[in-house]
Write an enzyme that holds these catalytic residues in place. Structure first.
Site, PDB file in Angstrom:
ATOM      1  N   GLY A  33       0.815  -1.213   0.000  1.00 58.92           N
ATOM      2  CA  GLY A  33       0.000   0.000   0.000  1.00 58.92           C
ATOM      3  C   GLY A  33       0.845   1.258   0.000  1.00 58.92           C
ATOM      4  N   ALA A  34       0.219   2.383   0.404  1.00 62.12           N
ATOM      5  CA  ALA A  34       0.857   3.711   0.294  1.00 62.12           C
ATOM      6  C   ALA A  34       1.392   3.872  -1.128  1.00 62.12           C
ATOM      7  CB  ALA A  34       1.957   3.888   1.344  1.00 62.12           C
ATOM      8  N   LEU A  35       0.499   3.640  -2.063  1.00 56.20           N
ATOM      9  CA  LEU A  35       0.900   3.521  -3.467  1.00 56.20           C
ATOM     10  C   LEU A  35       1.394   4.857  -4.019  1.00 56.20           C
ATOM     11  CD1 LEU A  35      -2.043   1.304  -4.748  1.00 56.20           C
ATOM     12  CD2 LEU A  35       0.147   0.575  -3.764  1.00 56.20           C
ATOM     13  N   HIS A  39       4.371   2.207  -8.034  1.00 52.99           N
ATOM     14  CA  HIS A  39       3.426   1.079  -7.937  1.00 52.99           C
ATOM     15  C   HIS A  39       2.470   1.079  -9.130  1.00 52.99           C
ATOM     16  CE1 HIS A  39       4.208   1.531  -3.454  1.00 52.99           C
ATOM     17  NE2 HIS A  39       4.447   0.248  -3.651  1.00 52.99           N
ATOM     18  N   GLU A 150      12.298  -3.157  -9.858  1.00 51.11           N
ATOM     19  CA  GLU A 150      13.764  -3.271  -9.769  1.00 51.11           C
ATOM     20  C   GLU A 150      14.327  -2.406  -8.648  1.00 51.11           C
ATOM     21  OE1 GLU A 150      15.527  -2.471 -13.566  1.00 51.11           O
ATOM     22  OE2 GLU A 150      15.075  -4.500 -14.286  1.00 51.11           O
ATOM     23  N   ASP A 152      13.629  -2.627  -5.617  1.00 46.77           N
ATOM     24  CA  ASP A 152      13.980  -3.616  -4.590  1.00 46.77           C
ATOM     25  C   ASP A 152      14.629  -4.800  -5.312  1.00 46.77           C
ATOM     26  OD1 ASP A 152      12.700  -2.367  -2.166  1.00 46.77           O
ATOM     27  OD2 ASP A 152      10.997  -2.446  -3.510  1.00 46.77           O
ATOM     28  N   SER A 187       9.711   5.745  -3.446  1.00 44.76           N
ATOM     29  CA  SER A 187       9.557   4.771  -2.373  1.00 44.76           C
ATOM     30  C   SER A 187       8.536   5.325  -1.384  1.00 44.76           C
ATOM     31  CB  SER A 187      10.903   4.585  -1.649  1.00 44.76           C
ATOM     32  OG  SER A 187      10.692   3.980  -0.388  1.00 44.76           O
ATOM     33  N   SER A 188       7.732   4.425  -0.819  1.00 46.64           N
ATOM     34  CA  SER A 188       6.759   4.881   0.181  1.00 46.64           C
ATOM     35  C   SER A 188       7.486   5.512   1.362  1.00 46.64           C
ATOM     36  CB  SER A 188       5.920   3.701   0.672  1.00 46.64           C
ATOM     37  OG  SER A 188       5.348   3.040  -0.431  1.00 46.64           O
TER      38      SER A 188
END
Ligand code: PAF
Length: 280
Positions: A33-35, A39, A150, A152, A187-188
């Site tokens: 979540g926290a898109l 994402h 990619e 991560d 990144s979230s």
């Protein structure tokens, strides 16, 4: 069409079975979540491959260490659902912790190979938690495709290895890292950065790109990585690692090989840990 949200594996299986019966291909986009826009690119890559896309939203407790940010990890389900609805995603699987880890849960997936070193040196149980939850999601949905960013990179290689080793019939689709105009990887956790830290953060990517150029130009890896580490430290980062690795096995390299290599880094700005990587 409003996005349908379900929270049990049983409902997920029933919906997917109906889609399969209709002959549709299915893609899963696992998220916490926290898109953000990165994402949404995972969703678009999934939509390009499959008629039906399921996004899972689950902040997975087993991949957080005891002193990590599980409780403060951003949770924004309403905004996430609105963004997914705009993209035409038909189904979100948002299980509870009890659904994923029922009472008495005692089975985890141990991963070696690409899971060794790098993140594992600093977050020893991280990939066991990731592999366990991703295996559960893949076994529940049995999608044709699943997308992984990619950004991560080590996680993506660990998942690929696990899927191959366990013969899970899902193709893992890698999706390129999305960046802010100044180079910072989306990144979230960027939400945690203070104003000054946000100014400094893009240096991580700049140092990686300059280090990759130096390596390609024939500079010695050990000194070049040390210089990268020093530059980041001088700018206020607390560096966990800057490493040159084989792009698939993630074994550390002392020399730049003929085979594809990857430069990976993790560093803290204040209480925020950033990771990034690029091809060399
Ligand atoms: O990358 C993430 O958001 C998570 O690690 C994942 C793959 C959804 C597993 O919890």
């Amino acid at each position: 069409m409003p996005v349908e949200t379900i929270d049990t594996v049983e409902e997920l299986r029933a919906q997917i079975a109906a889609w399969r019966k209709a002959g549709d291909k299915i893609a899963l986009v696992p998220t916490m979540g926290a898109l953000h826009a990165g994402h949404l690119m995972l969703v678009e890559a999934a939509q390009a491959k499959a008629e039906r896309v399921v996004v899972s939203i689950f902040v997975n407790p087993s991949q957080f260490g005891p002193n990590e940010d599980f409780s403060r990890y951003p949770r924004r389900q309403e905004e996430d659902l609105a963004a997914l609805e705009k993209l035409g995603v038909p189904l979100v699987f948002a299980p509870s912790v009890a659904e994923m880890y029922p009472q008495g849960f005692a089975t985890t997936i141990g991963v070696d190979g690409p899971a060794l070193g790098l993140e594992t040196d600093f977050r020893p149980n991280f990939f066991r938690g990731v592999a366990t939850v991703v295996a559960k999601l893949l076994i529940a949905a049995l999608p044709d495709f699943a997308t992984f960013g990619e950004k991560d990179y080590q996680q993506m290689q660990v998942v690929r290895r696990m899927v191959a080793d366990l013969a899970i019939p899902t193709t893992i689709l890698p999706v390129a890292t999305m960046r802010e105009p100044d180079g910072l990887a989306l990144s979230s956790r960027n939400l945690y950065l203070g104003a000054e830290e946000r100014q400094t953060a893009p240096l991580l990517y700049r140092v990686l790109t300059e280090t990759a150029s130096a390596l390609r130009a024939g500079m010695a890896p050990a000194e070049t990585l040390q210089a990268a580490n020093a530059r980041l430290s001088e700018a206020g980062f607390r560096v966990d690692y800057v490493a040159l690795c084989d792009a698939e096995s993630l074994e550390r390299l002392q020399e730049l090989p003929e085979a594809p290599a990857r430069l990976l880094a993790a560093a803290w700005l204040g209480t925020t840990r950033l990771i990034d990587n690029i091809a060399v």
